[in-house]
Design an enzyme around this catalytic site. Structure first.
Site, short mmCIF file in Angstrom:
data_model
loop_
_atom_site.label_atom_id
_atom_site.label_comp_id
_atom_site.label_asym_id
_atom_site.label_seq_id
_atom_site.Cartn_x
_atom_site.Cartn_y
_atom_site.Cartn_z
N ASP A 220 8.06 -9.96 -4.00
CA ASP A 220 7.31 -8.84 -3.42
C ASP A 220 6.95 -9.19 -1.97
OD1 ASP A 220 5.57 -6.28 -4.07
OD2 ASP A 220 4.31 -7.64 -2.91
N ILE A 221 7.16 -8.22 -1.06
CA ILE A 221 6.83 -8.46 0.35
C ILE A 221 5.31 -8.40 0.52
CG2 ILE A 221 7.14 -7.64 2.72
CD1 ILE A 221 9.76 -6.35 1.82
N GLU A 263 8.62 -2.28 -2.53
CA GLU A 263 8.96 -3.49 -1.77
C GLU A 263 9.24 -4.68 -2.67
OE1 GLU A 263 4.40 -3.28 -1.85
OE2 GLU A 263 6.09 -1.90 -1.81
#
Length: 341
Positions: A220-221, A263
């Protein structure tokens, strides 16, 4: 042609031959003359009839050969796989002329992305005298991709030996493009969640059957929402595209990458235990941390890693553990890799 027409064809010849036989047999009984003439007429009629039948079938055969050459994607090769003949239809599809193909190996069509296992299975099957059927990704002369559904059959002589092979193809490029669109995330051009779930099911079935394992990495960003808020969604989209480039260049060809949602990205690592997957995730984390992204510059990502267990009832069990590990990384301050077995 009608029977009457065949008889008409024989009349001119009979007119020539009749006086000859009449002269030679003028001392013979009239009845004998007619018997001989009738027999001769029958023989001539039969010859003409057989000739017309053979000529008719020859024309039909040539017509069918021309149709095959024009419309069927077919080629012939010797025992070593060298092309001995190819149809015009195949030449049009691939962009090669017959002269360019004859004498060349079928490897001329091979796409570099096609796994070597496909050709190993193909060759193993046909050299045993069996028919191979399968979808193959090919490469045309101009470098364009062409998907074909191939049926390759051995040519076996009277002694039972293989003399060569016949390959009949069906162009399924449009079908494969449609399939690709249905399983691909439009923005990042990676697999979408639906297809990832299908791959999970296949990996789980394989692992259960052969006692193998696989690992899952969820990424996950970090702080992605502020990026969209501060720089706009166009910048955010470019970040996602660049992330995919980084991930693809740092995983194996057999690993499966896809967009899990928003994301988040997910990687399925075949034949990989949790310790090996942890090292992969750590490598990705460091690479992303050092990468200069469009407009934003530096960003970080958090990772969760898990491994399929033989006791897992479904593939989503391993995914749930990886997801839990991801949130552990986030709660611990982000830019971390956490594994959970």
């Amino acid at each position: 042609m009608r029977l009457y027409d065949y008889m008409l064809k024989s009349i001119p010849l009979l007119l020539i031959l009749t006086p000859i036989y009449a002269y030679n047999f003028q001392t013979a009984p009239v009845q004998l003359h007619w018997i001989i003439l009738s027999a001769l007429s029958f023989v001539l009629f039969f010859v003409f009839y057989r000739y017309e039948i053979i000529n008719k079938y020859s024309k039909n055969l040539q017509k069918n050969i021309n149709i095959i050459d024009e419309h069927v994607l077919i080629s012939y090769s010797d025992r070593s796989g060298k092309i001995t003949d190819a149809s015009e239809a195949l030449c049009r599809l691939t962009g090669y002329t017959k002269e360019e193909l004859i004498g060349k190996n079928h490897k001329i069509f091979r796409h570099p992305e096609t796994p070597k296992e496909v050709f190993e299975e193909l060759w193993y099957t046909i050299t045993r005298g069996e028919t191979f059927k399968g979808e193959i990704k090919n490469l045309s002369k101009d470098g364009s991709i062409c998907w074909i559904d191939a049926t390759i059959t051995p040519i076996i002589n009277k002694k039972g030996d293989i003399e060569g092979y016949t390959a009949i193809r069906q162009d399924i490029t449009d079908k494969k493009i449609a399939q690709e669109l249905s399983i691909t995330d439009k923005l990042t051009q990676t697999y979408n969640r639906l297809h990832l779930e299908n791959i999970f099911d296949k990996e789980t079935q394989r692992a259960k059957r052969y006692g193998d394992t696989y690992s899952v990495i969820i990424m996950d960003i970090d702080f992605f929402k502020p990026i969209n808020d501060n720089y706009g969604h166009d910048v955010g989209d470019q970040i996602l595209i660049d992330i995919v480039k980084v991930l693809k260049s740092n995983i194996r060809e057999i690993d499966v990458l896809g967009r899990w949602g928003g994301e988040e990205f997910l990687i399925i690592c075949s034949n990989t235990n949790i310790d090996e997957a942890f090292l992969v995730a750590e490598k990705l984390r460091i690479t992303i941390e050092k990468y200069d992204f469009y407009v934003v510059g530096k960003i970080t990502c958090s990772f969760g890693v898990s491994e399929y267990r033989q006791g897992d009832a479904h593939s989503d069990v391993a995914v749930k553990r990886a997801d839990d590990a991801l949130y552990t990384s986030k709660d611990a301050g982000r830019n971390l890799v956490t594994s959970k077995d």
